[in-house]
Design an enzyme around this catalytic site. Sequence first.
Site, PDB file in Angstrom:
ATOM      1  N   SER A 237      29.817  13.881  63.765  1.00 42.38           N
ATOM      2  CA  SER A 237      30.412  12.509  63.840  1.00 42.38           C
ATOM      3  C   SER A 237      30.839  12.235  62.482  1.00 42.38           C
ATOM      4  O   SER A 237      30.194  12.720  61.374  1.00 42.38           O
ATOM      5  CB  SER A 237      29.558  11.446  64.426  1.00 42.38           C
ATOM      6  OG  SER A 237      29.326  11.816  65.729  1.00 42.38           O
ATOM      7  N   GLY A 273      34.389  12.625  66.799  1.00 41.54           N
ATOM      8  CA  GLY A 273      33.723  12.676  65.571  1.00 41.54           C
ATOM      9  C   GLY A 273      34.751  12.177  64.388  1.00 41.54           C
ATOM     10  O   GLY A 273      34.326  12.539  63.418  1.00 41.54           O
ATOM     11  N   GLY A 317      35.683   7.890  69.683  1.00 37.14           N
ATOM     12  CA  GLY A 317      34.869   6.926  70.185  1.00 37.14           C
ATOM     13  C   GLY A 317      34.958   5.778  68.874  1.00 37.14           C
ATOM     14  O   GLY A 317      35.289   4.700  68.923  1.00 37.14           O
ATOM     15  N   CYS A 389      10.025  -6.789  59.344  1.00 39.63           N
ATOM     16  CA  CYS A 389       9.133  -6.341  58.365  1.00 39.63           C
ATOM     17  C   CYS A 389       9.100  -4.658  57.942  1.00 39.63           C
ATOM     18  O   CYS A 389       8.128  -4.055  58.404  1.00 39.63           O
ATOM     19  CB  CYS A 389       7.840  -6.711  59.136  1.00 39.63           C
ATOM     20  SG  CYS A 389       7.612  -8.564  59.365  1.00 39.63           S
TER      21      CYS A 389
END
Length: 476
Positions: A237, A273, A317, A389
């Site tokens: 990707s 990708g 995508g 946190c």
Amino acid sequence: MSSDRTPVLAPEWLSVPDDPNDLAAGVWPITAHRTGDGELSIGGVAASDLRAEFGTPALLLDEEDARSRAVAAQRAFTRAAEANGTKARVYYAGKAFLSVEIARWMTDAGLGIDVASRGELETALAAGVAPERIGFHGNNKQAHELVRAVEVGVGTVIVDSDVEIERLGTITSRLGRTQNVLVRVRSGVHADTHDFLATAHEDQKFGYSLADAAGAVARIRELEGLQFLGLHCHIGSQIFGVDGFRESAARVLELHSELLEGGDVPLMNLGGGFGIAYTRADDPTPLAELARGIVAAVAEECFRLGVALPELAFEPGRSIIGPSGVSLYEVGTTKRVGLSGGDRTYISVDGGMSDNARPALYGAQYSARLASREGAGEPELSRVVGLHCESGDIVVDHEYLPADTAPGDLLAVPATGAYCAALSSNYNHTPRPPIVAVRGGRARLIVRGETIDDLLARDVAYTTDAFGADAEEGEE
């Protein structure tokens, strides 16, 4: 920009902007601009109006941008294939981000949908996607998922292991159905990307080695309920350039050629990708150029091997939905930290790794700009951080923002359409934000944001008194 203006704390790729309010071309969606009073507008809707209606944080999707990229992807691969005498199938990779509305945008553009879970499958079906236009991925598809896929008539199942082949063969036999399958292979080409995003090297969970794939295909051809269509290979990707795809295709085509001796191999899926720009330093290859280069490379290799060019499939995508998304936050606190290499300002916003895990997972870099106004201050090296946190809760690691950025300002982070909502969580019991489509001056909710009540609704001790009663009995 002169190097003496760049503090040691800034990475080499980040230059000091002449204007810390500018919107870098290629990073922001096509409708993003500043209004006359300096406010950020997306899809014709001002940032302050979006905050007033939907609150913050919120993920904004430029509908015009997403739809136009989907159309462009379909056109690019179709034309490249036709120019070389074959056809192309284009699937939207739903793992980047999928909702019922997004699935409809993609199918309106002529794309199929690539899913990788039962949830993604059901979302595509709920959107009215024709099952034969769905490809089903995954390295550990459960039996109930495969049963559902076969029952509804999913177009292709991409098989990943011997176990899955036998499992799917049993299911098709029991249901009296035939299922088209592709075999996922690892070409051994290591994509020039983060290790977690590279998916074709040998030491990882997906698919078969090129040496082992022939045996898997032979077994599929023995099973009456399975129909072998071809090979699938996805090298990773966020990839720039054609070279990795060219080398991978050459290796896979050697196997493709061998498999023709045992029967037809009508399809080859080369995955997706394709990279996008997250910062002005990124220079992704235009998708049309990628399409032409990849298809031409496959055609040349087929000619060299003396085999017919198969039908090709691709799965973009990120390159479709990624640039369409902008995350909108409100600044809560600012804090200047003096360090040995210079000062850095920490800007805390009301989201973080719960709505964008990529910086924490991959060290992903993003950009940011003030959205509610133009800043009047000089560019100041800043780090945008979240509310969680964790010291690694970073939204934008390195950016120059106006020195007068202050609590109450709106901050926008572009290129968040892919793998942000898809990877979101409720860490620290933080509700996930709404997802809002903007187009033509209108904003509409496409995925409702969660509330505290939504979080508590799953807590059995909160919704019933059964847990409390059991605890009291135990204490007695």
